[in-house]
Design an enzyme around this catalytic site. Structure first.
Site, short mmCIF file in Angstrom:
data_model
loop_
_atom_site.label_atom_id
_atom_site.label_comp_id
_atom_site.label_asym_id
_atom_site.label_seq_id
_atom_site.Cartn_x
_atom_site.Cartn_y
_atom_site.Cartn_z
N LYS A 22 0.92 -6.05 -10.24
CA LYS A 22 1.80 -5.03 -9.65
C LYS A 22 2.20 -5.42 -8.23
O LYS A 22 3.37 -5.37 -7.86
CB LYS A 22 1.06 -3.68 -9.61
CG LYS A 22 1.67 -2.65 -8.67
CD LYS A 22 0.95 -1.33 -8.69
CE LYS A 22 -0.17 -1.16 -7.68
NZ LYS A 22 0.26 -0.97 -6.28
N ASN A 23 1.19 -5.82 -7.44
CA ASN A 23 1.46 -6.05 -6.02
C ASN A 23 2.17 -7.37 -5.75
O ASN A 23 2.55 -7.66 -4.61
CB ASN A 23 0.16 -5.93 -5.22
CG ASN A 23 -0.32 -4.49 -5.17
OD1 ASN A 23 0.46 -3.58 -5.46
ND2 ASN A 23 -1.58 -4.28 -4.84
N CYS A 116 -0.13 6.33 -2.17
CA CYS A 116 -1.44 6.92 -2.38
C CYS A 116 -2.00 7.46 -1.06
O CYS A 116 -1.72 6.92 0.01
CB CYS A 116 -2.40 5.87 -2.93
SG CYS A 116 -2.05 5.45 -4.63
N ARG A 121 -1.41 5.41 7.04
CA ARG A 121 -0.78 4.14 6.65
C ARG A 121 0.54 4.00 7.42
O ARG A 121 1.62 4.21 6.90
CB ARG A 121 -0.53 4.10 5.14
CG ARG A 121 -1.81 4.07 4.37
CD ARG A 121 -1.56 4.05 2.88
NE ARG A 121 -1.32 2.71 2.37
CZ ARG A 121 -1.03 2.46 1.10
NH1 ARG A 121 -0.93 3.43 0.25
NH2 ARG A 121 -0.84 1.22 0.70
N ASP A 305 -9.05 -2.79 -3.12
CA ASP A 305 -8.59 -2.19 -4.37
C ASP A 305 -9.65 -2.26 -5.48
O ASP A 305 -9.46 -1.69 -6.55
CB ASP A 305 -7.29 -2.87 -4.83
CG ASP A 305 -6.13 -2.54 -3.90
OD1 ASP A 305 -6.15 -1.46 -3.28
OD2 ASP A 305 -5.22 -3.38 -3.76
N ARG A 398 0.67 4.44 -12.63
CA ARG A 398 1.44 3.75 -11.58
C ARG A 398 1.04 2.29 -11.48
O ARG A 398 1.84 1.46 -11.05
CB ARG A 398 1.21 4.44 -10.22
CG ARG A 398 1.96 5.74 -10.08
CD ARG A 398 1.88 6.25 -8.66
NE ARG A 398 2.16 5.18 -7.72
CZ ARG A 398 1.83 5.19 -6.43
NH1 ARG A 398 1.21 6.23 -5.94
NH2 ARG A 398 2.11 4.17 -5.66
N1 EPU Z 1 -1.67 -0.74 8.73
C1 EPU Z 1 -1.25 -0.36 9.98
N2 EPU Z 1 0.06 -0.51 10.31
C2 EPU Z 1 0.96 -1.01 9.44
C3 EPU Z 1 0.53 -1.41 8.16
C4 EPU Z 1 -0.81 -1.26 7.85
O1 EPU Z 1 -2.02 0.10 10.80
O2 EPU Z 1 2.13 -1.13 9.79
C5 EPU Z 1 -3.11 -0.64 8.35
C6 EPU Z 1 -3.44 0.38 7.38
O3 EPU Z 1 -3.68 1.60 7.98
C7 EPU Z 1 -4.67 -0.21 6.73
C8 EPU Z 1 -4.45 -1.67 6.73
O4 EPU Z 1 -3.44 -1.86 7.70
O5 EPU Z 1 -5.79 0.01 7.52
C9 EPU Z 1 -4.10 -2.30 5.43
O6 EPU Z 1 -2.89 -1.93 5.04
P1 EPU Z 1 -1.89 -2.98 4.47
O7 EPU Z 1 -0.64 -2.87 5.27
O8 EPU Z 1 -2.48 -4.33 4.23
O9 EPU Z 1 -1.65 -2.30 3.08
P2 EPU Z 1 -0.30 -2.25 2.38
O10 EPU Z 1 0.43 -3.51 2.62
O11 EPU Z 1 0.38 -0.97 2.64
C10 EPU Z 1 -1.12 -3.40 0.17
C11 EPU Z 1 -1.24 -3.01 -1.28
C12 EPU Z 1 -2.33 -1.96 -1.44
C13 EPU Z 1 -3.65 -2.55 -0.92
C14 EPU Z 1 -3.49 -3.05 0.53
C15 EPU Z 1 -4.70 -3.78 1.05
C16 EPU Z 1 0.98 -3.42 -2.11
C17 EPU Z 1 2.25 -2.86 -2.63
N3 EPU Z 1 0.05 -2.54 -1.74
O12 EPU Z 1 -0.79 -2.21 0.86
O13 EPU Z 1 -2.44 -1.70 -2.80
O14 EPU Z 1 -4.66 -1.59 -0.99
O15 EPU Z 1 -2.37 -3.95 0.61
O16 EPU Z 1 -4.94 -4.92 0.30
O17 EPU Z 1 0.81 -4.62 -2.08
C18 EPU Z 1 -2.91 -0.49 -4.75
O18 EPU Z 1 -2.44 -1.45 -5.39
O19 EPU Z 1 -3.50 0.46 -5.31
C19 EPU Z 1 -2.75 -0.48 -3.30
C20 EPU Z 1 -2.95 0.59 -2.56
#
Ligand code: EPU
Length: 417
Positions: A22-23, A116, A121, A305, A398
């Site tokens: 998915k990701n 989620c 975030r 995850d 999802r």
């Molecule tokens: N964060 C910030 N500022 C930002 C972005 C992130 O402070 O601008 C913080 C978040 O609060 C958190 C950390 O950074 O503490 C990690 O967030 P990250 O940005 O890495 O997460 P993401 O890119 O929004 C992706 C996956 C998530 C997965 C995380 C961590 C996708 C589409 N989503 O999210 O996947 O948990 O990386 O590996 O790639 C899932 O698949 O169920 C899912 C939630």
């Protein structure tokens, strides 16, 4: 919303091929916008988030066909409309349109992404990386609104190691003028897969799989055909299902080394396994042993995850186990559901809990909190004595492609009502 009814206690056995990640598939679909030519993306999981993303691409003027795991995207008539439709709000991954739209049109405006409830975030890491490439934030109150005269290659140090912020940064950098150096880049297998697709499109990305990416901007990208990498998180979920039911499952379609840290924890718990080039087989185990700690962090550390799914296993291992969720401050919420099933634990703070085992889980009506917590509830139900009803399974839809169909083939008693 539909529910799952699961009759626990069945030993799972057989072979399962995981679907595409998915990701990886979500950002790759966004990256198809970086060209005017058609792309063909294979091994795309048939899940709700992919359908939401396809709706967004269609809203932006693309012609999209999704059939038997293959998505064809024709972005010839892409329009830079404000992507303010509802879909932007209900899926975090919609933020991945920001980088490609900025690269193509030098401006992008969209609603804040939802997703989620995992805790705070923000999108600050996305905005600051794109500012590093010369874009300016016009508004960050009601919308994410950025524009640039021309994106320019630069030295960008990410605010923190973030998966989607890194992806936005290097997608934008592929068409920027000159060379970009991204430090503190995320390196997850899905980030690597997106880089590989972009390089097939003609991008020049080096350092794939490291926290240090170098991108030589090019004038134009072309359409490409790409097969999405297998979902290592789905693989980890089936591996835990095998361990919880003391079954034997061969999981194919992945690079098993993407989960080395998880296999280390399996070994610590006394669970045997066999690694092969594109598969792992989880073998039946004797008495489980204590796992003192899991600590989530960016790749190649323990994936956040898989934290909730693995914690279900920790309710069955003896002694105290510390769960340290370093990324998200809302990712221990599901423990309230496990408590209804008889799990014993202490929550120390939003990031840490101690699980006391072994405690046999028993059936109870429970609910999914998010995609991965939803999968954890299914795992708990498979291990529990009795019939468990799981509500809110829209979260599971999802992120997991035909979870119940795959589990049924392995011998699980699971029905959707
Ligand atoms: N964060 C910030 N500022 C930002 C972005 C992130 O402070 O601008 C913080 C978040 O609060 C958190 C950390 O950074 O503490 C990690 O967030 P990250 O940005 O890495 O997460 P993401 O890119 O929004 C992706 C996956 C998530 C997965 C995380 C961590 C996708 C589409 N989503 O999210 O996947 O948990 O990386 O590996 O790639 C899932 O698949 O169920 C899912 C939630």
């Amino acid at each position: 919303m539909a529910k799952y009814i699961v009759q626990g206690g069945q030993k799972l056995e057989g072979t399962v091929k995981v679907s595409g990640s998915k990701n990886a598939a979500l950002p790759i679909l966004c990256a198809t916008l970086l060209t005017t030519e058609k792309s063909t993306i294979k091994n795309v999981p048939d899940i709700a988030d992919i359908h939401s993303m396809i709706q967004l691409l269609e809203f932006l003027g693309c012609k999209v066909k999704f059939e038997k795991g293959t998505v064809e995207v024709d972005p010839k008539n892409l329009k830079n409309k404000s992507a303010s439709m509802e879909g932007v709000c209900n899926m975090r991954a919609s933020v991945l349109l920001l980088g490609p739209l900025l690269a193509r049109f030098c401006k992008a405006k969209m609603s804040f992404p939802g997703g989620c409830i995992l805790g705070k975030r923000p999108v600050d890491a996305h905005l600051s990386a794109l500012e590093g490439l010369g874009a300016k934030v016009v508004d960050e109150n009601d919308f994410i609104h950025m524009q640039a005269t021309r994106l320019k290659g630069a030295d960008v140090t990410m605010k923190e190691i973030s998966v989607t912020a890194t992806e936005n940064a290097f997608m934008a950098a592929t068409l920027a003028k000159g060379k970009t150096h991204i430090r503190l880049a995320a390196a997850e297998p899905h980030v690597q897969d997106l880089c590989r697709y972009l390089n097939k499109m003609g991008a020049k990305i080096k350092g794939i799989g490291t926290h240090d990416l170098q991108i030589q901007g090019v004038k134009k990208l072309k359409g490409a055909t790409h097969t999405v990498t297998g979902d290592y998180l789905e693989a980890g979920t089936f591996a835990i299902a095998a361990a919880l039911t003391n079954g034997k499952i061969k999981i194919t379609g992945i690079n098993p080394h993407d989960l080395d840290i998880v296999w280390n924890k399996f070994a610590e718990a006394g669970i045997e396994y066999k690694l092969d080039t594109n598969s792992i087989t989880i073998l039946p185990h004797g008495r489980l042993k204590n796992v003192s700690k899991i600590r989530t962090a960016v790749f190649p550390s323990f994936p956040t995850d898989l934290q909730a799914p693995f914690t279900v296993l920790l309710t069955m291992t003896p002694g105290e186990s510390m769960v340290h969720e370093t990324l998200f401050d809302g990712r221990l919420n599901y423990l309230a559901e496990l408590e209804k099933m008889g799990a014993k634990f202490d929550i120390l703070n939003p990031h840490q809990a101690i699980i006391y085992g072994p405690h046999k889980l028993k059936a109870a009506p429970i609910s999914s909190w998010d995609i991965r917590a939803g999968a954890a509830m299914v795992l708990a139900a498979l291990a529990a004595k009795g019939t468990t009803e799981i509500s809110n399974i829209g979260f599971i839809d999802r992120g997991y492609d035909d979870l119940e169909g795959k589990l049924k083939k392995l011998g699980a008693k699971i029905d959707r009502v």
